[in-house]
Design an enzyme around this catalytic site. Structure first.
Site, mmCIF file in Angstrom:
data_model
loop_
_atom_site.group_PDB
_atom_site.id
_atom_site.type_symbol
_atom_site.label_atom_id
_atom_site.label_comp_id
_atom_site.label_asym_id
_atom_site.label_seq_id
_atom_site.Cartn_x
_atom_site.Cartn_y
_atom_site.Cartn_z
ATOM 1 N N SER A 1 0.794 -1.235 0.000
ATOM 2 C CA SER A 1 0.000 0.000 0.000
ATOM 3 C C SER A 1 0.821 1.277 0.000
ATOM 4 O O SER A 1 0.244 2.368 -0.026
ATOM 5 C CB SER A 1 -0.958 0.006 1.198
ATOM 6 N N LYS B 1 -0.085 3.728 -2.623
ATOM 7 C CA LYS B 1 -1.106 4.766 -2.448
ATOM 8 C C LYS B 1 -0.496 6.154 -2.273
ATOM 9 O O LYS B 1 -1.196 7.156 -2.402
ATOM 10 C CB LYS B 1 -2.009 4.411 -1.265
ATOM 11 N N SER C 1 -6.513 2.682 4.355
ATOM 12 C CA SER C 1 -5.879 2.031 3.205
ATOM 13 C C SER C 1 -6.872 1.302 2.306
ATOM 14 O O SER C 1 -6.581 0.222 1.780
ATOM 15 C CB SER C 1 -4.796 1.055 3.686
#
Length: 211
Positions: free
Chosen positions: A24, A27, A88
């Site tokens: 993640s 992101k 997330s």
């Protein structure tokens, strides 16, 4: 990689250019492109976006992190951003990607273009959320470049340092989201940035502190 934000001086590094699954931490780049779209007037934080069926299914799996957004659900750009950076939420990435570029695939192309612009030489994105896919990789050094650019943006600092956010406050469907980054509020001066985990990537962290 441990680097001074202002000077770029590297205090410590080990295998900092090794290509690895970023989970993640992906992101960070997704947020960067969304916030650039806000800065240039393409999007407003108050714009309402509808979660399409394609956004809810493209490249996602049942084990990934989520905000339980449903097909047809309407939330603001700010709410989707917060879902993406606080808990997330993978599906939020796809919704935002479609809003910025028209499709997830076109957004991924923009992610790779931005990575090249930032000087990321060991990064290639295949999706906007970070679930493991062949050809999706980055390095500690490149993550630092993306992180620095995001922290140069006032809104970037705001969202990655948010510890607690009440989604849909006052609607009867309130959900208090707690940031997945345990350094916030416990490490002196921590201002973010992003955690990540997948079976292939293992535990990932981009962190920043200011004193």
């Amino acid at each position: 990689l441990l680097v001074d934000y202002n000077t770029g001086f590297v205090l410590y590094a080990k295998n900092e250019h090794q290509e690895m699954y970023p989970a993640s931490l992906t992101k960070i780049m997704t947020a960067l492109l969304v916030l650039e779209a806000v800065d240039n007037g393409q999007l407003s934080l108050s714009d309402e976006l509808t979660a399409s069926r394609s956004a809810m299914t493209t490249g996602l799996d049942e084990e990934g992190s989520t905000a339980n957004i449903q097909v047809g659900e309407v939330m603001t750009v700010e709410e989707y951003l917060t879902c993406m950076l606080v808990v997330s939420a993978n599906e939020a990435c796809n919704v935002l990607a479609e809003a910025v570029s028209g499709s997830v695939d076109a957004f991924v192309d923009a992610m790779n273009e931005k990575a090249a612009e930032l000087g990321c030489e060991n990064t290639h994105f295949v999706n906007p959320h970070g679930l493991d896919e062949e050809g999706h990789y980055s390095s500690a050094y490149d993550v630092a470049l993306m992180t620095k650019r995001l922290l140069e943006m006032e809104l970037g600092r705001k969202y990655v340092s948010t510890q607690r956010y009440v989604l849909r406050e006052g609607t009867g469907r309130d959900w208090t989201m707690i940031n997945s980054n345990p350094l916030l509020g416990t490490y002196d001066g921590c201002i973010g940035v992003k955690t990540g985990f997948t079976d292939a990537a293992h535990y990932c962290l981009s962190a920043a502190a200011q004193r």
